[in-house]
Write an enzyme that holds these catalytic residues in place. Structure first.
Site, PDB file in Angstrom:
ATOM      1  N   CYS A  89       0.934  -1.302   0.044  1.00 16.58           N
ATOM      2  CA  CYS A  89       0.059   0.016   0.100  1.00 16.58           C
ATOM      3  C   CYS A  89       0.897   1.257   0.176  1.00 16.58           C
ATOM      4  O   CYS A  89       0.390   2.302  -0.237  1.00 16.58           O
ATOM      5  CB  CYS A  89      -0.910   0.114   1.209  1.00 16.58           C
ATOM      6  SG  CYS A  89      -2.096  -1.434   1.307  1.00 16.58           S
ATOM      7  N   HIS A 347      -9.263   3.676  -1.506  1.00 12.72           N
ATOM      8  CA  HIS A 347      -7.805   3.396  -1.248  1.00 12.72           C
ATOM      9  C   HIS A 347      -7.269   2.642  -2.542  1.00 12.72           C
ATOM     10  O   HIS A 347      -7.497   1.178  -2.522  1.00 12.72           O
ATOM     11  CB  HIS A 347      -7.545   2.178   0.072  1.00 12.72           C
ATOM     12  CG  HIS A 347      -6.373   2.094   0.194  1.00 12.72           C
ATOM     13  ND1 HIS A 347      -5.205   2.539  -0.321  1.00 12.72           N
ATOM     14  CD2 HIS A 347      -5.935   1.013   1.030  1.00 12.72           C
ATOM     15  CE1 HIS A 347      -4.092   1.675   0.171  1.00 12.72           C
ATOM     16  NE2 HIS A 347      -4.443   0.917   0.824  1.00 12.72           N
ATOM     17  N   CYS A 377       0.025   1.926   6.752  1.00 18.56           N
ATOM     18  CA  CYS A 377       0.343   0.589   6.935  1.00 18.56           C
ATOM     19  C   CYS A 377       0.639   0.051   5.658  1.00 18.56           C
ATOM     20  O   CYS A 377       0.000   0.401   4.503  1.00 18.56           O
ATOM     21  CB  CYS A 377      -0.735  -0.124   7.981  1.00 18.56           C
ATOM     22  SG  CYS A 377      -2.413   0.042   7.139  1.00 18.56           S
TER      23      CYS A 377
END
Length: 391
Positions: A89, A347, A377
């Site tokens: 990510c 996201h 994260c």
């Protein structure tokens, strides 16, 4: 050593899975951002020395070096190279770090850091699923990993629930956070706070109408706390729901990074200076807790205190992640994700790093603030931290 500056920052508005960005090939979507950055900086396209692009699912339409394919889909000349980065990510946040480090070293003067993810066209985990189904095995099936983590099933969903339980974050607290993310995002969109950062993308609605996509498709403008509380749990006995988790999203984003020579060559004023960059790794089982330790490390190395920071962008992969970050660090909630986060805005995995940076740079300028800190994260128990100074 040179300084690294951000001179342009842009993103697409997010698209829901199967939504308004469904018809865009990821290389073409990313190319729109590359062209927009060049236009906003008033740059000669031939001056761009590299494109570093984050992308998590480098498979299917996002395989074969999507960064170079995006360059070939853009108005940039063939002389501009490109390379693709996967730090899960945090992929495009890491792309920013690589770009900044390169111009600070003086190896290049003008580099674009970007990210793209079409979660409609390349579903999350598609490569691992195909590998498993075809008998090629799991990426987590190495002898060494099995010996070190016997019986462990690595799961971000399990990790998010572990964080909620470890830090005593109740479902009511998580639901309230999810509601507030929607409220902040809706307020930002309604006030025009995103107008300077979003580039228009031409799309076709499901009804066949052409339009320019300018508003993040995931925002629930009429969200209610009661409605969020009624969403089904992801795991039986858990505390998180789809309403307190980041939305699957299509999107692209990017920033142009330059040093002093780059500023002179472009004749532009910088938007921000990169003050600190670091990365951190810890327990890959709980997985998503690393932003806490990463922030502590970054503040120690930069000689700053959290109260020095005016705005924080902590990716809302799940509501438990930024809530645990706030609780353990004693951070000011009013400075966190002031325009909403991934729960409301989406996201888009590999694009989220430079997406959050784009939002933070513009938010600092809009509020007349100086310091911003971004962390997120990442799969495998990782986290990047970037601290910037708005100029």
């Amino acid at each position: 050593m040179h300084e690294a500056y951000i001179v342009a920052a842009a993103r697409t508005a997010g698209g829901r899975r199967g939504g308004l960005l469904r018809d865009w090939h990821p290389a073409d979507l990313a190319a729109q951002v590359l062209d927009a950055l060049v236009e906003r900086a008033g740059a000669d396209p031939a001056l761009i020395e590299d494109v570093i692009m984050g992308c998590v699912s480098q498979f299917g339409q996002q395989s074969a070096n999507v960064a170079r394919n995006a360059v070939m889909s853009s108005k940039l000349p063939e002389s501009v190279p490109g390379t693709s980065v996967d730090r899960q990510c945090g992929s495009s946040q890491q792309a920013l770090h690589f770009a900044a480090a390169t111009v600070m070293a003086g190896q290049m003067d003008i580099v674009i850091a970007a990210g793209v993810e079409s979660m409609t066209r390349v579903p999350m985990g598609a490569a691992a699923k195909l590998s498993h189904e075809s008998g090629m095995g799991s990426p987590f099936g190495s002898i060494g990993m099995k010996a070190r983590y016997p019986g462990v099933q690595f799961s971000q969903f399990t990790g998010a629930e572990m964080i909620a339980k470890k830090h005593d974050l109740s479902k009511d607290m998580l639901d309230q956070f999810g509601f507030e993310s929607q409220q902040k995002a809706a307020a930002a969109a309604n006030s025009g706070a995103f107008e300077k950062e979003i580039i228009g993308i031409e799309v076709t609605t499901h009804e066949g109408q052409a339009k320019t996509h300018l508003v993040d498709e995931g925002i629930r403008f009429e969200a209610s706390l009661e409605g969020i509380r009624g969403v089904k749990l992801i795991q039986e006995g858990g505390r998180l729901t789809a309403a307190t988790s980041s939305q699957i999203c299509d999107g692209a984003s990017g920033v142009m990074i330059v040093n002093e020579r780059g500023l002179k060559a472009l004749g532009v004023k910088p938007m921000a200076r990169i003050h600190h960059m670091s990365v951190f790794g810890e327990d890959p089982v709980i997985m998503l807790e690393a932003p806490i330790g990463a922030t502590q490390k970054a503040l120690a190395r930069s000689g700053m205190k959290l109260e020095d920071i005016d705005l924080y962008e902590v990716n809302e992969a799940f509501a438990s992640v930024p809530q645990a970050w706030l609780k353990i660090l004693g951070a000011d909630p009013s400075r966190l994700n002031v325009n909403g986060g991934a729960i409301a805005l989406g996201h888009p995995l590999g694009a989220s790093g430079t997406k959050l940076m784009t939002t933070m740079v513009h938010a600092l300028h809009a509020r007349g603030k100086r310091w911003g800190l971004q962390t997120m994260c990442e799969g495998g128990g990782l986290a990047n931290v970037t601290i910037i100074e708005a100029l």
